[in-house]
Design a protein around this motif. Structure first.
Motif, PDB file in Angstrom:
ATOM      1  N   GLU A 103      34.557  43.177  38.188  1.00 22.97           N
ATOM      2  CA  GLU A 103      33.129  42.858  38.228  1.00 22.97           C
ATOM      3  C   GLU A 103      32.863  41.452  38.762  1.00 22.97           C
ATOM      4  O   GLU A 103      31.906  41.238  39.508  1.00 22.97           O
ATOM      5  N   ASN A 104      33.700  40.499  38.412  1.00 19.48           N
ATOM      6  CA  ASN A 104      33.520  39.127  38.910  1.00 19.48           C
ATOM      7  C   ASN A 104      33.734  39.046  40.420  1.00 19.48           C
ATOM      8  O   ASN A 104      32.997  38.347  41.117  1.00 19.48           O
ATOM      9  N   ASN A 107      30.606  40.598  42.101  1.00 20.35           N
ATOM     10  CA  ASN A 107      29.463  39.679  42.116  1.00 20.35           C
ATOM     11  C   ASN A 107      29.689  38.511  43.064  1.00 20.35           C
ATOM     12  O   ASN A 107      28.774  38.119  43.802  1.00 20.35           O
ATOM     13  N   VAL A 130      21.531  40.891  37.120  1.00 21.07           N
ATOM     14  CA  VAL A 130      22.741  40.454  36.438  1.00 21.07           C
ATOM     15  C   VAL A 130      23.102  41.377  35.276  1.00 21.07           C
ATOM     16  O   VAL A 130      24.255  41.735  35.098  1.00 21.07           O
ATOM     17  N   SER A 133      24.742  44.560  36.656  1.00 24.07           N
ATOM     18  CA  SER A 133      25.790  44.379  37.671  1.00 24.07           C
ATOM     19  C   SER A 133      25.423  45.116  38.952  1.00 24.07           C
ATOM     20  O   SER A 133      26.163  45.963  39.445  1.00 24.07           O
ATOM     21  N   SER A 134      24.266  44.798  39.471  1.00 26.14           N
ATOM     22  CA  SER A 134      23.833  45.434  40.712  1.00 26.14           C
ATOM     23  C   SER A 134      23.001  44.460  41.531  1.00 26.14           C
ATOM     24  O   SER A 134      22.565  43.429  41.039  1.00 26.14           O
ATOM     25  N   GLN A 147      25.246  49.274  43.012  1.00 28.37           N
ATOM     26  CA  GLN A 147      25.508  49.197  41.585  1.00 28.37           C
ATOM     27  C   GLN A 147      26.994  49.325  41.315  1.00 28.37           C
ATOM     28  O   GLN A 147      27.662  50.222  41.831  1.00 28.37           O
ATOM     29  N   TYR A 148      27.511  48.437  40.478  1.00 27.36           N
ATOM     30  CA  TYR A 148      28.908  48.436  40.069  1.00 27.36           C
ATOM     31  C   TYR A 148      28.979  49.082  38.703  1.00 27.36           C
ATOM     32  O   TYR A 148      28.317  48.645  37.769  1.00 27.36           O
TER      33      TYR A 148
END
Length: 170
Positions: A103-104, A107, A130, A133-134, A147-148
């Motif tokens: 995820e990091n 982003n 945030v 995560s999108s 989108q993650y």
């Protein structure tokens, strides 16, 4: 997990090829050559069976050898993070990708790439969500959502929705 019917046909096909290989090629070779050819042929057969039979292995191998580099639909072309693999039908507007970035990294990648695309004029604006995560990417009058998602068992998916229905303000 059920075995797909196509995997059974692949297995039978490669078994027949393997038997033909043994009967024709290995008959003429000496014992020392035959031993190495058997090891090579068996390892090749196992790798092929893993590739066609195990989707996780197939995606992991594709992420190194042939990753998807960009999402393209209509006029919009958007880069994808490293080690991202296309899932599904071979349609460029298909929204599902498997990624091996966390995820990091996701982003950080889009926080770096999206301002560059905005400065080049390829997108009009973007907005990071945030808590989800999108990212929302504005291109002309259309909105794209990247989108993650964490699904399970270290399985991360990028879902790209274009055009996105909701109309939040940037």
């Amino acid at each position: 997990m059920p075995i797909p019917l196509s995997h059974i046909f692949y297995s039978l096909f490669f078994l027949v090829i393997f038997l033909i290989y043994f009967s024709l090629v290995l008959r003429r070779a000496g014992w020392r050559q035959r031993k190495w050819q058997i090891v090579f042929a068996l390892s090749l057969l196992i790798l092929i069976q893993l590739f066609f039979g195990d989707r996780e292995f197939q995606h992991a191998l594709k992420s190194y050898l042939a990753p998807s580099h960009s999402f393209q639909c209509e006029e919009l072309k958007l880069p994808l993070p490293e080690r991202t693999v296309f899932e599904g039908i071979t349609d460029s507007c298909s929204p599902f990708y498997r990624t091996y970035s966390n995820e990091n990294e996701f982003n950080a990648f889009y926080n770096e790439v999206l301002p560059i695309l905005k400065n080049e004029g390829k997108i009009s604006s973007f907005h990071a969500l945030v808590n989800e995560s999108s990212f929302l990417v504005y291109e002309g009058g259309k909105i794209l959502k990247i989108q993650y998602k964490y699904l399970s068992n270290d399985y991360y998916r990028l879902k790209i929705t274009y055009p996105y229905k909701e109309n939040p303000t940037p």
